[in-house]
Design a protein around this motif. Structure first.
Motif, PDB file in Angstrom:
ATOM      1  N   MET A   1       0.159   7.566   1.972  1.00  0.00           N
ATOM      2  CA  MET A   1      -0.466   8.824   1.548  1.00  0.00           C
ATOM      3  C   MET A   1       0.410  10.008   1.986  1.00  0.00           C
ATOM      4  O   MET A   1       0.815  10.074   3.142  1.00  0.00           O
TER       5      MET A   1
ATOM      6  N   SER B   1     -10.609  12.051  -3.968  1.00  0.00           N
ATOM      7  CA  SER B   1     -11.531  11.011  -3.500  1.00  0.00           C
ATOM      8  C   SER B   1     -12.796  11.057  -4.353  1.00  0.00           C
ATOM      9  O   SER B   1     -13.201  12.123  -4.812  1.00  0.00           O
TER      10      SER B   1
ATOM     11  N   TRP C   1     -13.436   5.462  -4.318  1.00  0.00           N
ATOM     12  CA  TRP C   1     -12.071   5.407  -4.837  1.00  0.00           C
ATOM     13  C   TRP C   1     -11.301   6.596  -4.274  1.00  0.00           C
ATOM     14  O   TRP C   1     -11.860   7.659  -4.070  1.00  0.00           O
ATOM     15  N   GLN C   2     -10.017   6.395  -4.028  1.00  0.00           N
ATOM     16  CA  GLN C   2      -9.204   7.479  -3.473  1.00  0.00           C
ATOM     17  C   GLN C   2      -7.737   7.253  -3.826  1.00  0.00           C
ATOM     18  O   GLN C   2      -7.265   6.109  -3.851  1.00  0.00           O
ATOM     19  N   ASP C   3      -7.051   8.326  -4.141  1.00  0.00           N
ATOM     20  CA  ASP C   3      -5.590   8.243  -4.226  1.00  0.00           C
ATOM     21  C   ASP C   3      -5.020   9.441  -3.482  1.00  0.00           C
ATOM     22  O   ASP C   3      -5.728  10.085  -2.689  1.00  0.00           O
ATOM     23  N   GLU C   4      -3.773   9.726  -3.732  1.00  0.00           N
ATOM     24  CA  GLU C   4      -3.102  10.803  -3.016  1.00  0.00           C
ATOM     25  C   GLU C   4      -3.758  12.163  -3.279  1.00  0.00           C
ATOM     26  O   GLU C   4      -3.735  13.061  -2.438  1.00  0.00           O
ATOM     27  N   LYS C   5      -4.345  12.299  -4.474  1.00  0.00           N
ATOM     28  CA  LYS C   5      -4.837  13.600  -4.922  1.00  0.00           C
ATOM     29  C   LYS C   5      -6.330  13.821  -4.722  1.00  0.00           C
ATOM     30  O   LYS C   5      -6.769  14.947  -4.503  1.00  0.00           O
TER      31      LYS C   5
ATOM     32  N   LYS D   1       0.843  -1.201   0.000  1.00  0.00           N
ATOM     33  CA  LYS D   1       0.000   0.000   0.000  1.00  0.00           C
ATOM     34  C   LYS D   1       0.881   1.256   0.000  1.00  0.00           C
ATOM     35  O   LYS D   1       1.823   1.351   0.800  1.00  0.00           O
ATOM     36  N   GLU D   2       0.539   2.161  -0.898  1.00  0.00           N
ATOM     37  CA  GLU D   2       1.345   3.378  -0.982  1.00  0.00           C
ATOM     38  C   GLU D   2       1.012   4.298   0.190  1.00  0.00           C
ATOM     39  O   GLU D   2      -0.152   4.450   0.553  1.00  0.00           O
TER      40      GLU D   2
ATOM     41  N   ASN E   1      -8.712   2.207 -12.235  1.00  0.00           N
ATOM     42  CA  ASN E   1      -7.638   1.203 -12.175  1.00  0.00           C
ATOM     43  C   ASN E   1      -7.143   0.779 -13.549  1.00  0.00           C
ATOM     44  O   ASN E   1      -6.188   0.020 -13.647  1.00  0.00           O
TER      45      ASN E   1
END
Lengths: 149, 149
Positions: free
Chosen positions: A5, A31, A25-29, A2-3, A148
């Motif tokens: 955050m 949601s 869904w969520q990433d660093e930038k 897992k990356e 994805n």
């Protein structure tokens, strides 16, 4: 693996800096959430994670990234919810933290053809709403698939 | 030398295929107009020239081009109109021809903090509106400058 955050700038008292709802869904930038609106199943929100006010406060790359996210969600909404029209908006007058609304619209929805922020003109049939609500797991899956790919 | 405009697909009876209002800026792909709304001086619209329904019907390059145009107009609106917030939206329920609203918002405007499509809650002072209206030539010039840079 897992990356981890990266820490983003958060503002005390800003409800979009401190999300308490489940994310699709969520990433660093950013949601993506499904908005809990009984009259509008399939209403999605793309929320920039950092406390930024306007689209034009973003860097060039971040702006394209956010635009692409809104586009991916619009596509997933069209595929799964099969709306008559999609409405896309970034307002933020109440919560000045950059976020986009993506709203599937239908001829029988509560406000059509007016924007969802106008006065409601009808009540959508309960069975129709239930059928749309039943699509939400598919919508969540479609959104995750788009991000994805 | 003036570039020849490529023919774009037009739909009979679509008011955005057949613009009758003056444009502030236009190229082969899109037009920018100042919306004649007495309560909202500085309200701009970016109109895709071809009769396309949704943002996600555009090619990748066209989508980025349109997003960039909305961004340029938002910047010009912020620079000249100095709003408290900018609202950006693509709805198209009444006229399903891709266009974006860019609306400068102020604490004293007719609907703030509600969206401009909600019921009006106040009347902005006439002198304030006149002062904002007096900025429109500067806004038109700023938009043209953004697109020509």
């Amino acid at each position: 693996m897992k990356e981890r955050m990266k820490e983003v700038r958060r503002e005390t008292g800003c409800e979009l800096c401190h999300l308490t709802v489940p994310v699709v869904w969520q990433d660093e930038k950013l949601s993506v959430i499904l908005v809990d609106d009984a009259a509008y199943p399939g209403f999605c929100r793309v929320i920039w994670r950092e406390h930024v006010r306007e689209m034009s406060d973003l860097s060039h790359d971040d702006r394209l990234l956010l635009n692409d996210a809104v586009y991916q969600v619009e596509q997933a909404v069209r595929e799964v919810m099969q709306p008559l029209k999609v409405n896309v908006a970034s307002l933020g007058n109440v919560v000045p933290h950059l976020h986009w609304h993506i709203i599937p619209r239908y001829a029988d929805d509560a406000h059509f053809p007016a924007p969802v922020w106008a006065q409601a003109t009808r009540r959508t049939d309960d069975e129709v709403l239930a059928a749309r609500r039943a699509l939400l797991p598919d919508l969540a899956a479609a959104i995750a698939k788009h991000f994805n790919e």
